[in-house]
Design a protein around this motif. Structure first.
Motif, mmCIF file in Angstrom:
data_model
loop_
_atom_site.group_PDB
_atom_site.id
_atom_site.type_symbol
_atom_site.label_atom_id
_atom_site.label_comp_id
_atom_site.label_asym_id
_atom_site.label_seq_id
_atom_site.Cartn_x
_atom_site.Cartn_y
_atom_site.Cartn_z
ATOM 1 N N HIS A 36 0.858 -1.181 0.000
ATOM 2 C CA HIS A 36 0.000 0.000 0.000
ATOM 3 C C HIS A 36 0.896 1.233 0.000
ATOM 4 O O HIS A 36 1.670 1.440 0.933
ATOM 5 C CB HIS A 36 -0.920 -0.012 1.236
ATOM 6 N N ILE A 37 0.763 2.036 -1.049
ATOM 7 C CA ILE A 37 1.536 3.280 -1.135
ATOM 8 C C ILE A 37 0.607 4.428 -0.735
ATOM 9 O O ILE A 37 -0.504 4.558 -1.278
ATOM 10 C CB ILE A 37 2.014 3.548 -2.580
ATOM 11 N N ILE A 38 1.066 5.249 0.194
ATOM 12 C CA ILE A 38 0.299 6.447 0.556
ATOM 13 C C ILE A 38 1.088 7.670 0.123
ATOM 14 O O ILE A 38 2.289 7.775 0.389
ATOM 15 C CB ILE A 38 -0.012 6.485 2.067
ATOM 16 N N THR A 39 0.428 8.578 -0.570
ATOM 17 C CA THR A 39 1.072 9.826 -0.984
ATOM 18 C C THR A 39 0.605 10.883 0.024
ATOM 19 O O THR A 39 -0.494 11.412 -0.066
ATOM 20 C CB THR A 39 0.698 10.191 -2.433
ATOM 21 N N ALA A 40 1.486 11.141 0.995
ATOM 22 C CA ALA A 40 1.068 11.882 2.189
ATOM 23 C C ALA A 40 1.056 13.399 2.007
ATOM 24 O O ALA A 40 1.906 13.965 1.315
ATOM 25 C CB ALA A 40 1.986 11.519 3.351
ATOM 26 N N ASN A 41 0.094 14.026 2.655
ATOM 27 C CA ASN A 41 0.055 15.491 2.760
ATOM 28 C C ASN A 41 -0.335 15.851 4.198
ATOM 29 O O ASN A 41 -0.739 14.970 4.973
ATOM 30 C CB ASN A 41 -0.897 16.092 1.712
ATOM 31 N N PRO A 42 -0.204 17.139 4.574
ATOM 32 C CA PRO A 42 -0.496 17.524 5.961
ATOM 33 C C PRO A 42 -1.920 17.175 6.400
ATOM 34 O O PRO A 42 -2.135 16.794 7.547
ATOM 35 C CB PRO A 42 -0.304 19.045 5.937
ATOM 36 N N GLU A 43 -2.877 17.253 5.471
ATOM 37 C CA GLU A 43 -4.263 16.926 5.856
ATOM 38 C C GLU A 43 -4.364 15.480 6.348
ATOM 39 O O GLU A 43 -5.124 15.190 7.267
ATOM 40 C CB GLU A 43 -5.200 17.117 4.662
ATOM 41 N N MET A 44 -3.600 14.600 5.726
ATOM 42 C CA MET A 44 -3.646 13.186 6.138
ATOM 43 C C MET A 44 -3.057 13.004 7.531
ATOM 44 O O MET A 44 -3.565 12.235 8.335
ATOM 45 C CB MET A 44 -2.876 12.325 5.147
ATOM 46 N N ILE A 45 -1.943 13.715 7.811
ATOM 47 C CA ILE A 45 -1.316 13.588 9.143
ATOM 48 C C ILE A 45 -2.297 14.119 10.195
ATOM 49 O O ILE A 45 -2.502 13.490 11.242
ATOM 50 C CB ILE A 45 0.014 14.387 9.209
ATOM 51 N N GLU A 46 -2.919 15.251 9.893
ATOM 52 C CA GLU A 46 -3.877 15.825 10.843
ATOM 53 C C GLU A 46 -5.056 14.880 11.057
ATOM 54 O O GLU A 46 -5.540 14.726 12.177
ATOM 55 C CB GLU A 46 -4.361 17.201 10.353
ATOM 56 N N LEU A 47 -5.511 14.262 9.980
ATOM 57 C CA LEU A 47 -6.626 13.322 10.109
ATOM 58 C C LEU A 47 -6.206 12.120 10.969
ATOM 59 O O LEU A 47 -6.961 11.682 11.845
ATOM 60 C CB LEU A 47 -7.093 12.856 8.720
ATOM 61 N N ALA A 48 -4.997 11.632 10.723
ATOM 62 C CA ALA A 48 -4.509 10.477 11.487
ATOM 63 C C ALA A 48 -4.435 10.812 12.981
ATOM 64 O O ALA A 48 -4.691 9.962 13.832
ATOM 65 C CB ALA A 48 -3.146 10.047 10.965
ATOM 66 N N ASN A 49 -4.117 12.069 13.292
ATOM 67 C CA ASN A 49 -4.063 12.483 14.696
ATOM 68 C C ASN A 49 -5.429 12.408 15.366
ATOM 69 O O ASN A 49 -5.537 12.259 16.579
ATOM 70 C CB ASN A 49 -3.545 13.920 14.803
ATOM 71 N N LYS A 50 -6.476 12.547 14.548
ATOM 72 C CA LYS A 50 -7.833 12.567 15.128
ATOM 73 C C LYS A 50 -8.543 11.227 15.004
ATOM 74 O O LYS A 50 -9.439 10.929 15.767
ATOM 75 C CB LYS A 50 -8.680 13.615 14.374
ATOM 76 N N ASP A 51 -8.161 10.447 13.995
ATOM 77 C CA ASP A 51 -8.934 9.256 13.651
ATOM 78 C C ASP A 51 -8.074 8.007 13.786
ATOM 79 O O ASP A 51 -7.109 7.822 13.038
ATOM 80 C CB ASP A 51 -9.438 9.435 12.203
ATOM 81 N N LYS A 52 -8.447 7.165 14.756
ATOM 82 C CA LYS A 52 -7.641 5.970 15.061
ATOM 83 C C LYS A 52 -7.517 5.019 13.878
ATOM 84 O O LYS A 52 -6.455 4.459 13.628
ATOM 85 C CB LYS A 52 -8.301 5.216 16.225
ATOM 86 N N VAL A 53 -8.630 4.850 13.145
ATOM 87 C CA VAL A 53 -8.623 3.914 12.018
ATOM 88 C C VAL A 53 -7.645 4.400 10.950
ATOM 89 O O VAL A 53 -6.786 3.642 10.471
ATOM 90 C CB VAL A 53 -10.046 3.754 11.421
ATOM 91 N N PHE A 54 -7.743 5.693 10.633
ATOM 92 C CA PHE A 54 -6.846 6.227 9.607
ATOM 93 C C PHE A 54 -5.391 6.204 10.087
ATOM 94 O O PHE A 54 -4.471 5.948 9.299
ATOM 95 C CB PHE A 54 -7.266 7.636 9.178
ATOM 96 N N SER A 55 -5.219 6.461 11.373
ATOM 97 C CA SER A 55 -3.881 6.432 11.963
ATOM 98 C C SER A 55 -3.224 5.054 11.742
ATOM 99 O O SER A 55 -2.064 4.958 11.340
ATOM 100 C CB SER A 55 -3.995 6.752 13.455
ATOM 101 N N GLU A 56 -4.005 3.995 11.992
ATOM 102 C CA GLU A 56 -3.481 2.628 11.804
ATOM 103 C C GLU A 56 -3.155 2.364 10.342
ATOM 104 O O GLU A 56 -2.138 1.748 10.013
ATOM 105 C CB GLU A 56 -4.512 1.588 12.297
ATOM 106 N N ILE A 57 -4.031 2.858 9.460
ATOM 107 C CA ILE A 57 -3.813 2.637 8.020
ATOM 108 C C ILE A 57 -2.500 3.298 7.598
ATOM 109 O O ILE A 57 -1.678 2.713 6.901
ATOM 110 C CB ILE A 57 -5.006 3.175 7.188
ATOM 111 N N LEU A 58 -2.296 4.534 8.082
ATOM 112 C CA LEU A 58 -1.073 5.271 7.733
ATOM 113 C C LEU A 58 0.168 4.551 8.282
ATOM 114 O O LEU A 58 1.184 4.424 7.596
ATOM 115 C CB LEU A 58 -1.181 6.700 8.279
ATOM 116 N N LYS A 59 0.030 4.052 9.506
ATOM 117 C CA LYS A 59 1.175 3.351 10.114
ATOM 118 C C LYS A 59 1.480 2.040 9.395
ATOM 119 O O LYS A 59 2.623 1.596 9.369
ATOM 120 C CB LYS A 59 0.886 3.064 11.593
ATOM 121 N N ASN A 60 0.440 1.396 8.861
ATOM 122 C CA ASN A 60 0.641 0.096 8.222
ATOM 123 C C ASN A 60 0.980 0.177 6.737
ATOM 124 O O ASN A 60 1.174 -0.858 6.090
ATOM 125 C CB ASN A 60 -0.611 -0.779 8.396
#
Ligand code: UDP
Length: 246
Positions: A36-60
């Motif tokens: 899984h390739i994620i093309t990261a931007n600040p909105e995604m990091i901010e979302l991951a800070n608020k949303d546990k599910v997205f946080s796990e996806i980003l970490k994995n």
């Protein structure tokens, strides 16, 4: 290849060049190794800070490349120089390699006429490209299961999901376990750009790292997303740098 990463607010960003990213992913595709390739931007990091599910996806995720200029700036604060890797360009290069190497691709996302036009344009450009499956990005949960079943049947080497973040990452996360040999990337509005509905910023904006500004001028509704996240993201990046120094 061992991943070399730097953390931004606890999330890994791969310290990789555009060319190395292409080679790395193309190798994975050739070896039938899913990722899984994620093309990261600040909105995604901010979302991951608020949303546990997205946080796990980003970490994995297996590869997190810096798409947004905010990520580049946050790394710069840590004295790390990295080139921006626009997801749309990464995806285009990977499609080209799929044609050369005879790997199948699937396209999921955008409106029906957009995805049809995108598939047609890609076929015109890459004559031998095998697009084994397409579906628009507006579907119910039942339909989603059907789409995943179809993907399992077709077993594409490379899937591009253009549903916008975080929808595309959540969709990819659902697919991953069932398609362990497929490489997935979320490409946001790429199909709109490829089909000519939305223009990318002229090169001068891109070279100055101002593509976001051009897109905001063209689509003012995007301003809401940026002003809610970018200042906070940069503020946290500065705090993180100061704390690490102290
Ligand atoms: N989209 C979709 N399904 C949805 C919502 C959005 O397929 O339920 C598509 C939309 O048509 C567009 C893309 O997702 O093609 C979102 O593009 P955007 O520019 O917002 O994404 P970004 O690059 O900013 O993540």
């Amino acid at each position: 290849m061992e991943r070399k990463t730097a953390k931004i607010q606890g999330y890994d960003i791969d310290l990789i060049s555009f060319d190395d990213a292409i080679n790395y992913v193309s190798e994975k595709i050739a070896e039938n190794q899913g990722m899984h390739i994620i093309t990261a931007n600040p909105e995604m990091i901010e979302l991951a800070n608020k949303d546990k599910v997205f946080s796990e996806i980003l970490k994995n995720a297996d590869l997190v490349v810096p798409d947004g200029i905010g990520i580049i700036l946050a790394l710069k604060l840590k004295k790390i120089e990295l080139e921006q890797i626009p997801g749309i360009e990464l995806a285009a290069e990977l499609i080209k390699n799929c044609e050369i190497n005879g790997n199948t691709i699937a396209l999921i996302g955008a409106k029906e006429e957009i995805i049809q036009r995108t598939a047609q344009l890609l076929k015109n450009e890459y004559k031998k490209l095998n697009i084994c499956y397409t579906h628009n990005g507006y579907f119910t949960t039942d339909k989603e299961n059907e789409i995943i079943d179809n993907l399992i049947k077709q077993s594409p080497s490379f899937v591009l999901a253009a549903l916008g973040a975080p929808k595309q990452e959540i969709f990819i996360n659902k697919c991953r376990k069932k398609l362990p040999n497929t490489v997935f990337i979320g490409v946001g509005g790429a199909f709109d750009v490829w089909s000519g509905v939305i223009q990318r910023a002229p090169e001068i904006y891109r070279n100055l790292g101002l593509e976001w500004l051009y897109r905001t001028i063209k689509q003012p509704e995007r301003f809401k997303r940026i002003y809610k996240t970018l200042p906070l993201f940069l503020f946290k990046a500065i705090i993180e740098t100061v704390q690490n120094k102290g």
